[in-house]
Design an enzyme around this catalytic site. Structure first.
Site, PDB file in Angstrom:
ATOM      1  N   ASN A  60      -2.498  -7.349  -8.671  1.00 57.41           N
ATOM      2  CA  ASN A  60      -2.480  -6.276  -8.022  1.00 57.41           C
ATOM      3  C   ASN A  60      -3.735  -5.889  -7.196  1.00 57.41           C
ATOM      4  O   ASN A  60      -4.419  -6.300  -8.410  1.00 57.41           O
ATOM      5  CB  ASN A  60      -2.119  -5.217  -8.666  1.00 57.41           C
ATOM      6  CG  ASN A  60      -3.340  -4.563  -9.965  1.00 57.41           C
ATOM      7  OD1 ASN A  60      -3.650  -5.393 -10.892  1.00 57.41           O
ATOM      8  ND2 ASN A  60      -2.702  -3.398 -10.403  1.00 57.41           N
ATOM      9  N   GLU A  68       3.036  -9.205  -8.753  1.00 56.31           N
ATOM     10  CA  GLU A  68       4.376  -9.924  -7.998  1.00 56.31           C
ATOM     11  C   GLU A  68       4.333 -10.027  -6.560  1.00 56.31           C
ATOM     12  O   GLU A  68       4.442 -11.187  -6.346  1.00 56.31           O
ATOM     13  CB  GLU A  68       5.749  -9.440  -8.349  1.00 56.31           C
ATOM     14  CG  GLU A  68       5.942  -9.023  -9.590  1.00 56.31           C
ATOM     15  CD  GLU A  68       5.632  -7.309 -10.110  1.00 56.31           C
ATOM     16  OE1 GLU A  68       4.343  -7.795  -9.218  1.00 56.31           O
ATOM     17  OE2 GLU A  68       5.698  -7.193 -10.820  1.00 56.31           O
ATOM     18  N   CYS A  91       1.402  -5.081  -5.504  1.00 55.59           N
ATOM     19  CA  CYS A  91       1.912  -5.697  -7.097  1.00 55.59           C
ATOM     20  C   CYS A  91       1.385  -7.327  -6.929  1.00 55.59           C
ATOM     21  O   CYS A  91       1.475  -8.101  -6.284  1.00 55.59           O
ATOM     22  CB  CYS A  91       3.194  -5.561  -6.662  1.00 55.59           C
ATOM     23  SG  CYS A  91       3.309  -3.394  -7.173  1.00 55.59           S
ATOM     24  N   CYS A  96       9.004  -4.775  -5.503  1.00 54.25           N
ATOM     25  CA  CYS A  96       8.769  -6.088  -6.580  1.00 54.25           C
ATOM     26  C   CYS A  96      10.165  -6.567  -6.742  1.00 54.25           C
ATOM     27  O   CYS A  96      10.394  -7.964  -6.621  1.00 54.25           O
ATOM     28  CB  CYS A  96       8.140  -6.386  -7.584  1.00 54.25           C
ATOM     29  SG  CYS A  96       5.924  -5.591  -7.243  1.00 54.25           S
TER      30      CYS A  96
HETATM   31  N1  THU Z   1       2.186  -2.321 -10.430  1.00 47.11           N
HETATM   32  C1  THU Z   1       1.951  -4.216 -10.158  1.00 47.11           C
HETATM   33  O1  THU Z   1       1.041  -4.304  -9.598  1.00 47.11           O
HETATM   34  N2  THU Z   1       2.905  -4.763  -9.771  1.00 47.11           N
HETATM   35  C2  THU Z   1       4.061  -3.955 -11.051  1.00 47.11           C
HETATM   36  O2  THU Z   1       5.687  -3.947 -10.584  1.00 47.11           O
HETATM   37  C3  THU Z   1       3.742  -2.212 -10.602  1.00 47.11           C
HETATM   38  C4  THU Z   1       2.982  -1.260 -10.354  1.00 47.11           C
HETATM   39  C5  THU Z   1       0.166  -1.932 -10.245  1.00 47.11           C
HETATM   40  C6  THU Z   1       0.705  -1.276  -8.525  1.00 47.11           C
HETATM   41  C7  THU Z   1      -1.001  -0.690  -8.430  1.00 47.11           C
HETATM   42  O3  THU Z   1      -2.003  -1.327  -8.907  1.00 47.11           O
HETATM   43  C8  THU Z   1      -0.810  -0.300 -10.237  1.00 47.11           C
HETATM   44  O4  THU Z   1       0.129  -1.269 -10.532  1.00 47.11           O
HETATM   45  C9  THU Z   1      -0.835   1.109 -11.001  1.00 47.11           C
HETATM   46  O5  THU Z   1       0.751   1.413 -10.556  1.00 47.11           O
END
Ligand code: THU
Length: 144
Positions: free
Chosen positions: A54, A67, A65, A103
């Site tokens: 992320n 993913e 994110c 995602c």
């Molecule tokens: N996040 C992800 O990278 N993937 C997900 O599916 C859910 C959330 C990250 C986004 C943000 O930087 C942190 O987690 C908190 O939401």
């Protein structure tokens, strides 16, 4: 992995390798706002692997994110015809982390019939799921 192997269930070793890669790339996360460091490793149908973490932004909604980063990397490195054989998500905070709605839609774009999605539950175990279970009745743009 050959094309033929891509129809077989993933081995424990393959899953552990992807989880290791997801955890490794999560260490590179840029998460100064949430402090929630996420990594994702994508196994493609031809056996290639891409990973992403992320990347947050002071304008919060611009955050990528893990993913989405992993899938964008897979496309950049291997082209627009990629298909996702499996994706493993990890975070370094030791909490549950199922893929967010956006995602799920992004995974759906490059999913194939057997795409497997693995994500951590609160007890530390890895849940195995499918895109149809996580995103039922997904939006598809019908040809006019
Ligand atoms: N996040 C992800 O990278 N993937 C997900 O599916 C859910 C959330 C990250 C986004 C943000 O930087 C942190 O987690 C908190 O939401």
């Amino acid at each position: 992995m050959s094309q033929k192997d891509s129809s077989r269930a993933l081995s424990t070793t393959q899953i552990e390798d992807l989880e290791h890669r997801a955890r490794a790339v999560a260490a590179n996360a840029y998460a100064p706002y949430s402090h929630f460091r996420v990594g994702a490793a994508v196994l493609l149908s031809d056996g290639k692997i891409a990973a992403g973490c992320n990347v947050e932004n002071t304008s919060y909604r611009l955050t990528s994110c893990a993913e989405q980063s992993a899938i964008a990397t897979a496309v950049a490195e291997h082209g627009p015809s990629i298909r996702i054989r499996a994706i493993v998500i990890a975070n370094l905070n030791g909490t549950a982390c199922s893929p967010c709605g956006a995602c799920r839609q992004t995974i759906r774009e490059f999913a194939s019939s057997g795409t497997e999605i693995f994500y951590p539950l609160a007890d530390g175990s890895l849940e195995r799921s499918s895109i149809d279970a996580l995103l039922p009745q997904a939006f598809l743009l019908e040809e006019q």
